[in-house]
Scaffold this active site. Structure first.
Site, mmCIF file in Angstrom:
data_model
loop_
_atom_site.group_PDB
_atom_site.id
_atom_site.type_symbol
_atom_site.label_atom_id
_atom_site.label_comp_id
_atom_site.label_asym_id
_atom_site.label_seq_id
_atom_site.Cartn_x
_atom_site.Cartn_y
_atom_site.Cartn_z
ATOM 1 N N SER A 115 0.811 -1.222 0.000
ATOM 2 C CA SER A 115 0.000 0.000 0.000
ATOM 3 C C SER A 115 0.844 1.271 0.000
ATOM 4 C CB SER A 115 -0.938 0.023 1.213
ATOM 5 O OG SER A 115 -0.204 0.106 2.420
ATOM 6 N N GLY A 116 2.148 1.143 0.049
ATOM 7 C CA GLY A 116 2.965 2.348 0.051
ATOM 8 C C GLY A 116 4.443 2.074 -0.123
ATOM 9 N N GLY A 117 4.880 0.924 0.354
ATOM 10 C CA GLY A 117 6.274 0.550 0.161
ATOM 11 C C GLY A 117 7.223 0.949 1.264
ATOM 12 N N VAL A 130 -1.357 4.486 3.864
ATOM 13 C CA VAL A 130 -2.267 4.366 4.997
ATOM 14 C C VAL A 130 -2.489 2.916 5.407
ATOM 15 C CG1 VAL A 130 -4.702 4.634 5.644
ATOM 16 C CG2 VAL A 130 -3.446 6.564 4.672
ATOM 17 N N HIS A 139 0.425 1.378 7.445
ATOM 18 C CA HIS A 139 0.685 2.212 8.623
ATOM 19 C C HIS A 139 -0.357 1.975 9.705
ATOM 20 C CE1 HIS A 139 2.464 5.609 10.732
ATOM 21 N NE2 HIS A 139 1.275 6.184 10.834
ATOM 22 N N ILE A 181 -6.940 -5.024 3.442
ATOM 23 C CA ILE A 181 -7.642 -3.834 3.925
ATOM 24 C C ILE A 181 -7.964 -2.938 2.737
ATOM 25 C CG2 ILE A 181 -7.537 -1.824 5.429
ATOM 26 C CD1 ILE A 181 -7.417 -4.439 6.968
ATOM 27 N N TYR A 187 8.053 -1.224 12.261
ATOM 28 C CA TYR A 187 9.491 -1.245 11.956
ATOM 29 C C TYR A 187 9.907 -2.687 11.657
ATOM 30 C CZ TYR A 187 9.825 3.414 14.162
ATOM 31 O OH TYR A 187 9.676 4.741 14.504
#
Length: 542
Positions: A113-115, A183, A186, A243, A478
């Site tokens: 979703s973002g990398g 998002v 995260h 999600i 992390y």
């Protein structure tokens, strides 16, 4: 999911032939089988769009699509395992059909979703795999009347902050300080930022969600049930499904926020200041967040290194109020009136992302990350202040290693008020601060990788006496494969327990119970996913 309306047989064959020809997919049986499955399960409207969302390695755009959201150059080399297929879904039905087809084929599905995935779990695997990339699923609907927003998983934090600001200058959301973070990952991993002491984690402010389950069904909070809803707010969404979106509760922010950034080196009494920081930073006003960076840097004498402490703070209020708080609670830092800068909350978002006050807010809508490096991150939790002699030994070790630094993020406030079992994220009361180990490098090649990875692992080992234990805590966002992995064989529960208890503490077994109920065949899996208690047999592609 909409029941597909089948095209006449001749039209289906024409469509399938054109798709296969366009991407030279006849060379790859997995690709051909996957396309056939997507066509079979799609409505006529979706069938027409398949060719524009599915990429095989033979497609000329494959590499650019793959690399667009890789934020760690360690996983962008010729030797890095590549996916068999990338699906760049643009609608929910694409996600549903991708899950169904990957499951039917027994191929591992990686969800990106973002990398901003420190160890590449969302886009690298040693087995045959498909990437489901959600960057096109990124709508954001902000409702100021209800003080809520629905944000799709592929949106970035920067886009979310911008869309909130468009509607209100007194609302915000407690999440990360890097605007290009996706998002989906995260929030599903917990999510934190510089307002966590006032409002808690991102997941503490999630009130609903939409997820595609292992059967391709779309569930919301009511239909998924409270156990699964609990699990995807900090337990990692990719262990349970895909999600699609989160519904979040916005928070009120003041018209004025105050920020500061000051540096202190060892010859400016940094050791005493850092030592004192540990006793006060989690007890100051809840609206105040003071991050600290510790880095080995060049000293005044040529060829010698020293340690620099950088204090980066934000207060939800004006500078005069903050000055009173700091003068009373942390005078050792020695802040002066000119160190404080007042600005709006949205401008503070830009400031934390290292943009100056003249930069257009439209920059928050950019999805590009400048300066992508080779990097490694690790994490710990500190529950007892490290004594001065301990700090001095740490400085010596950091200088000896040469490159690895720390990022300290304080807790207290709201974090101490929420139960450790309220969400899967367990690291609440009792922690003074979270410790992130950080090393970046530009040099290419195996020797550089070995050197810097050895440095950060050495410092992590050195810190053992000073951090949490039994288990030694770690933060899911992390991601760190050093602390344990699973190959999803007969020992998957035992293997998962190793890293699972570090990430989730006593919440691990509840996550296993939820996982076993909603995905008993362990389709949604990765190197650090939640295992099932008893693995049901299903052949998975290697």
């Amino acid at each position: 999911m909409t029941t597909p309306v089948l095209l006449p047989m001749f039209s289906q064959l024409l469509l399938l032939f054109s798709l296969m020809s366009l991407s030279n997919a006849a060379e790859t049986s997995d690709y051909t089988t996957f396309i056939e499955c997507l066509v079979k399960n799609s409505s006529p409207d979706d069938q027409a769009s398949v060719s524009s969302i599915v990429y095989s390695p033979q497609n000329s755009s494959f590499n650019s699509v793959l690399q667009a959201y890789i934020k760690n150059k360690r996983f962008n080399t010729s030797a890095t395992p590549k996916p068999a297929i990338i699906v760049t879904a643009t609608k929910e039905s694409h996600v549903q059909n991708t899950v169904i087809c990957a499951k039917n084929m027994g191929i591992q599905l990686k969800i990106r979703s973002g990398g901003h995935d420190y160890d590449g779990i969302s886009y690298v695997s040693d087995t045959t795999f498909i990437i489901l990339d959600l960057f096109n699923i990124r709508k954001i609907d902000v409702n100021i009347a209800t003080e809520t927003a629905v944000v799709e998983a592929g949106a970035t934090l920067g886009e979310l902050y911008y869309r909130i600001w468009e509607k209100s200058d007194v609302h915000g959301f407690p999440a990360g300080v890097c605007p290009t973070v996706g998002v989906g990952g995260h929030l599903s991993g917990g999510g934190y930022g510089n307002m966590l002491r006032k409002f808690g984690l991102s997941v503490d402010n999630v009130i609903d969600a939409r997820i595609v389950d292992v059967n391709g069904k779309i569930l919301d909070r009511k239909s998924m049930g409270e156990d699964l809803f609990w699990a995807i707010r900090g337990g990692g969404g990719a262990s349970f499904g895909v999600i699609l979106s989160y519904t979040i509760q916005l928070v009120k922010v003041p018209k004025i926020t105050t920020v500061f950034r000051v540096m202190r080196s060892l010859d400016e009494n940094a050791t005493d200041i850092v030592h004192r920081y540990q006793f006060v930073v989690d007890k100051l006003d809840d609206g105040l967040f003071i991050r600290m960076l510790l880095q080995p840097v060049s000293g005044k004498v040529k060829g010698q290194k020293t340690i620099r402490a950088t204090f980066i703070g934000m207060f939800l209020g004006d500078s005069s109020t903050l000055k009173g708080i700091m003068d009373k609670g942390f005078p050792e830092l020695g802040l002066k009136k000119e160190d404080y800068s007042e600005m709006s909350w949205i401008r503070s978002v830009m400031w934390w992302a290292n943009f100056d006050n003249t930069t257009s807010l439209d920059t928050l809508l950019s999805r590009n990350s400048d300066g992508v490096n080779f990097l490694k991150r690790k994490s710990d939790y500190v529950q007892t202040p490290i004594p001065k002699d301990g700090l001095e030994s740490i400085w010596k070790k950091m200088v000896e290693l040469g490159k690895v630094g720390f990022v300290l993020n304080p807790y207290g406030g709201k974090m101490s008020e929420i139960s450790s079992s309220a969400t899967p994220f367990p690291h609440r009361a009792g922690n003074i601060y979270k410790l992130q180990y950080s090393v970046n490098w530009h040099e290419e090649g195996a020797e550089a990788d070995k050197n810097y990875m050895s440095q950060i692992r050495s410092l992590y080992s050195f810190m053992t006496p000073y951090v949490s234990s039994s288990p030694r805590g770690a933060f899911l966002n992390y991601r760190d494969l050093d602390i344990g992995v699973s190959d999803h064989g007969k020992d998957s529960y035992t293997e998962g327990q190793v890293y699972g208890e570090k990430y989730f503490g006593a919440n691990f077994d509840r996550l296993v119970k939820v996982k076993s109920a909603v995905d008993p065949e362990n389709f949604f899996r990765n190197e650090q996913s939640i295992p099932v208690k008893v693995m049901q047999s299903r052949r998975l592609k290697k």
